[in-house]
Design a protein around this motif. Structure first.
Motif, PDB file in Angstrom:
ATOM      1  N   MET A   1     -59.314  -6.965  54.410  1.00 22.44           N
ATOM      2  CA  MET A   1     -58.226  -6.125  53.662  1.00 22.44           C
ATOM      3  C   MET A   1     -57.365  -6.077  54.969  1.00 22.44           C
ATOM      4  SD  MET A   1     -56.937  -3.992  51.548  1.00 22.44           S
ATOM      5  CE  MET A   1     -58.017  -4.283  50.356  1.00 22.44           C
ATOM      6  N   SER A   2     -56.365  -6.431  54.910  1.00 25.42           N
ATOM      7  CA  SER A   2     -54.898  -6.629  55.663  1.00 25.42           C
ATOM      8  C   SER A   2     -54.376  -5.661  56.025  1.00 25.42           C
ATOM      9  CB  SER A   2     -53.432  -7.318  54.579  1.00 25.42           C
ATOM     10  OG  SER A   2     -52.492  -6.712  55.821  1.00 25.42           O
ATOM     11  N   GLU A   3     -54.853  -5.781  57.719  1.00 25.86           N
ATOM     12  CA  GLU A   3     -54.492  -4.554  58.700  1.00 25.86           C
ATOM     13  C   GLU A   3     -52.826  -3.954  58.122  1.00 25.86           C
ATOM     14  OE1 GLU A   3     -56.393  -2.964  61.519  1.00 25.86           O
ATOM     15  OE2 GLU A   3     -57.961  -4.692  60.196  1.00 25.86           O
ATOM     16  N   THR A   4     -51.700  -4.161  57.795  1.00 25.60           N
ATOM     17  CA  THR A   4     -50.409  -3.873  56.408  1.00 25.60           C
ATOM     18  C   THR A   4     -50.634  -3.409  55.340  1.00 25.60           C
ATOM     19  OG1 THR A   4     -49.549  -5.943  56.448  1.00 25.60           O
ATOM     20  CG2 THR A   4     -49.204  -5.911  58.420  1.00 25.60           C
ATOM     21  N   PHE A   5     -52.097  -3.155  54.600  1.00 25.60           N
ATOM     22  CA  PHE A   5     -51.791  -2.128  53.290  1.00 25.60           C
ATOM     23  C   PHE A   5     -51.744  -0.625  53.672  1.00 25.60           C
ATOM     24  CE2 PHE A   5     -54.945   0.521  50.874  1.00 25.60           C
ATOM     25  CZ  PHE A   5     -54.117  -0.235  49.424  1.00 25.60           C
ATOM     26  N   ASP A   6     -50.545  -0.616  52.962  1.00 28.95           N
ATOM     27  CA  ASP A   6     -50.293   0.815  52.845  1.00 28.95           C
ATOM     28  C   ASP A   6     -50.686   1.428  51.760  1.00 28.95           C
ATOM     29  OD1 ASP A   6     -48.783   2.733  52.819  1.00 28.95           O
ATOM     30  OD2 ASP A   6     -47.036   2.723  53.185  1.00 28.95           O
ATOM     31  N   PRO A   7     -51.835   2.578  51.308  1.00 32.15           N
ATOM     32  CA  PRO A   7     -52.468   3.086  50.441  1.00 32.15           C
ATOM     33  C   PRO A   7     -51.122   3.741  49.585  1.00 32.15           C
ATOM     34  CG  PRO A   7     -53.413   3.927  51.960  1.00 32.15           C
ATOM     35  CD  PRO A   7     -52.451   2.785  52.737  1.00 32.15           C
ATOM     36  N   GLN A   8     -50.243   4.675  50.068  1.00 33.22           N
ATOM     37  CA  GLN A   8     -48.805   5.357  49.307  1.00 33.22           C
ATOM     38  C   GLN A   8     -47.557   3.840  48.461  1.00 33.22           C
ATOM     39  OE1 GLN A   8     -48.483   7.794  49.304  1.00 33.22           O
ATOM     40  NE2 GLN A   8     -47.089   7.875  47.396  1.00 33.22           N
ATOM     41  N   GLU A   9     -48.401   2.716  49.499  1.00 29.12           N
ATOM     42  CA  GLU A   9     -47.028   1.510  48.204  1.00 29.12           C
ATOM     43  C   GLU A   9     -47.979   1.158  47.253  1.00 29.12           C
ATOM     44  OE1 GLU A   9     -46.823  -1.234  51.259  1.00 29.12           O
ATOM     45  OE2 GLU A   9     -45.570  -0.630  52.525  1.00 29.12           O
ATOM     46  N   MET A  10     -49.318   1.379  47.508  1.00 27.80           N
ATOM     47  CA  MET A  10     -49.966   0.973  46.212  1.00 27.80           C
ATOM     48  C   MET A  10     -49.834   2.447  44.860  1.00 27.80           C
ATOM     49  SD  MET A  10     -54.376   0.686  45.809  1.00 27.80           S
ATOM     50  CE  MET A  10     -53.814   2.889  45.793  1.00 27.80           C
ATOM     51  N   ILE A  11     -49.826   3.214  45.613  1.00 30.59           N
ATOM     52  CA  ILE A  11     -49.645   4.405  45.068  1.00 30.59           C
ATOM     53  C   ILE A  11     -48.375   4.264  43.938  1.00 30.59           C
ATOM     54  CG2 ILE A  11     -49.221   7.022  45.138  1.00 30.59           C
ATOM     55  CD1 ILE A  11     -51.584   6.813  46.313  1.00 30.59           C
ATOM     56  N   THR A  12     -47.290   3.779  44.775  1.00 31.77           N
ATOM     57  CA  THR A  12     -46.101   3.806  44.152  1.00 31.77           C
ATOM     58  C   THR A  12     -45.728   3.013  43.192  1.00 31.77           C
ATOM     59  OG1 THR A  12     -45.309   4.752  46.513  1.00 31.77           O
ATOM     60  CG2 THR A  12     -43.519   2.749  44.854  1.00 31.77           C
ATOM     61  N   ARG A  13     -46.455   1.718  43.235  1.00 34.08           N
ATOM     62  CA  ARG A  13     -46.232   0.962  42.158  1.00 34.08           C
ATOM     63  C   ARG A  13     -46.833   1.092  41.050  1.00 34.08           C
ATOM     64  NH1 ARG A  13     -48.261  -2.604  47.443  1.00 34.08           N
ATOM     65  NH2 ARG A  13     -50.302  -2.591  46.436  1.00 34.08           N
ATOM     66  N   PHE A  14     -47.992   1.428  40.990  1.00 31.46           N
ATOM     67  CA  PHE A  14     -49.029   2.203  39.484  1.00 31.46           C
ATOM     68  C   PHE A  14     -48.011   3.022  39.175  1.00 31.46           C
ATOM     69  CE2 PHE A  14     -53.054  -0.027  41.711  1.00 31.46           C
ATOM     70  CZ  PHE A  14     -53.170  -0.052  40.069  1.00 31.46           C
ATOM     71  N   ALA A  15     -47.842   4.038  40.200  1.00 31.32           N
ATOM     72  CA  ALA A  15     -46.177   4.812  39.142  1.00 31.32           C
ATOM     73  C   ALA A  15     -45.283   3.807  38.542  1.00 31.32           C
ATOM     74  CB  ALA A  15     -45.891   5.761  40.072  1.00 31.32           C
ATOM     75  N   GLU A  16     -44.683   3.007  38.996  1.00 27.25           N
ATOM     76  CA  GLU A  16     -44.135   2.170  38.791  1.00 27.25           C
ATOM     77  C   GLU A  16     -44.861   1.979  37.562  1.00 27.25           C
ATOM     78  OE1 GLU A  16     -42.827  -0.565  41.973  1.00 27.25           O
ATOM     79  OE2 GLU A  16     -41.629   1.473  42.957  1.00 27.25           O
ATOM     80  N   ARG A  17     -45.553   1.068  37.120  1.00 24.72           N
ATOM     81  CA  ARG A  17     -45.935   0.641  36.478  1.00 24.72           C
ATOM     82  C   ARG A  17     -46.347   1.376  35.106  1.00 24.72           C
ATOM     83  NH1 ARG A  17     -50.057  -2.157  39.785  1.00 24.72           N
ATOM     84  NH2 ARG A  17     -49.552  -4.427  40.780  1.00 24.72           N
ATOM     85  N   ALA A  18     -46.738   2.650  35.288  1.00 24.69           N
ATOM     86  CA  ALA A  18     -46.352   3.575  34.287  1.00 24.69           C
ATOM     87  C   ALA A  18     -45.523   3.699  33.634  1.00 24.69           C
ATOM     88  CB  ALA A  18     -46.668   5.184  34.980  1.00 24.69           C
ATOM     89  N   GLN A  19     -44.296   4.029  34.421  1.00 17.88           N
ATOM     90  CA  GLN A  19     -42.822   4.269  34.041  1.00 17.88           C
ATOM     91  C   GLN A  19     -42.370   2.879  32.748  1.00 17.88           C
ATOM     92  OE1 GLN A  19     -41.209   6.506  33.532  1.00 17.88           O
ATOM     93  NE2 GLN A  19     -43.336   7.821  34.360  1.00 17.88           N
ATOM     94  N   ALA A  20     -43.357   1.627  33.654  1.00 15.94           N
ATOM     95  CA  ALA A  20     -42.407   0.649  32.935  1.00 15.94           C
ATOM     96  C   ALA A  20     -43.760   0.346  31.445  1.00 15.94           C
ATOM     97  CB  ALA A  20     -43.016  -1.154  33.547  1.00 15.94           C
ATOM     98  N   VAL A  21     -44.903   1.011  31.427  1.00 16.46           N
ATOM     99  CA  VAL A  21     -45.777   1.238  30.129  1.00 16.46           C
ATOM    100  C   VAL A  21     -44.147   1.695  29.224  1.00 16.46           C
ATOM    101  CG1 VAL A  21     -46.991   1.933  28.977  1.00 16.46           C
ATOM    102  CG2 VAL A  21     -48.004   0.293  31.140  1.00 16.46           C
ATOM    103  N   ARG A  22     -44.158   3.078  29.526  1.00 15.25           N
ATOM    104  CA  ARG A  22     -43.694   4.345  29.044  1.00 15.25           C
ATOM    105  C   ARG A  22     -42.794   3.212  28.391  1.00 15.25           C
ATOM    106  NH1 ARG A  22     -43.871   9.878  28.914  1.00 15.25           N
ATOM    107  NH2 ARG A  22     -46.093   9.631  28.365  1.00 15.25           N
ATOM    108  N   LYS A  23     -41.522   2.414  28.640  1.00 10.97           N
ATOM    109  CA  LYS A  23     -40.493   1.813  28.342  1.00 10.97           C
ATOM    110  C   LYS A  23     -40.192   0.332  27.713  1.00 10.97           C
ATOM    111  CE  LYS A  23     -37.905   3.477  32.525  1.00 10.97           C
ATOM    112  NZ  LYS A  23     -37.210   3.285  33.143  1.00 10.97           N
ATOM    113  N   ARG A  24     -41.582   0.254  27.326  1.00  9.21           N
ATOM    114  CA  ARG A  24     -42.310  -1.141  26.502  1.00  9.21           C
ATOM    115  C   ARG A  24     -41.786  -0.882  25.434  1.00  9.21           C
ATOM    116  NH1 ARG A  24     -48.551  -2.442  28.193  1.00  9.21           N
ATOM    117  NH2 ARG A  24     -47.917  -2.500  29.334  1.00  9.21           N
ATOM    118  N   ASN A  25     -41.530  -2.179  24.326  1.00  3.60           N
ATOM    119  CA  ASN A  25     -40.935  -1.880  23.337  1.00  3.60           C
ATOM    120  C   ASN A  25     -41.614  -2.454  22.826  1.00  3.60           C
ATOM    121  OD1 ASN A  25     -38.283  -1.553  23.759  1.00  3.60           O
ATOM    122  ND2 ASN A  25     -37.027  -3.348  24.291  1.00  3.60           N
TER     123      ASN A  25
END
Length: 74
Positions: A1-25
């Motif tokens: 695992m990379s030393e630059t891994f940021d768990p909060q960035e991962m969580i933010t990406r998942f939150a963005e994916r959730a919103q993208a699913v909501r907007k999915r046509n």
């Protein structure tokens, strides 16, 4: 695992994916295929939203996600 891994960035990406699913046509499908697509979108949203709401810790290379599944007010 990379030393630059940021768990909060991962969580933010998942939150963005959730919103993208909501907007999915919905695609131009009907019947069982439509129901399957809707059900899959509901599951995708639930999964992404739960991880998007998680509290993450990374200790000694072990990522732990803490997700509160209690109802509001509990």
């Amino acid at each position: 695992m990379s030393e630059t891994f940021d768990p909060q960035e991962m969580i933010t990406r998942f939150a963005e994916r959730a919103q993208a699913v909501r907007k999915r046509n919905l695609p131009a499908v009907g019947g069982e295929e439509r129901l399957h697509f809707i059900r899959q979108a509901e599951l995708d949203f639930m999964d992404y939203a739960m991880i998007g709401d998680a509290e993450a810790t990374l200790v000694d290379g072990i990522l732990t996600l803490r997700i509160d599944l209690r109802s509001p007010g509990e």
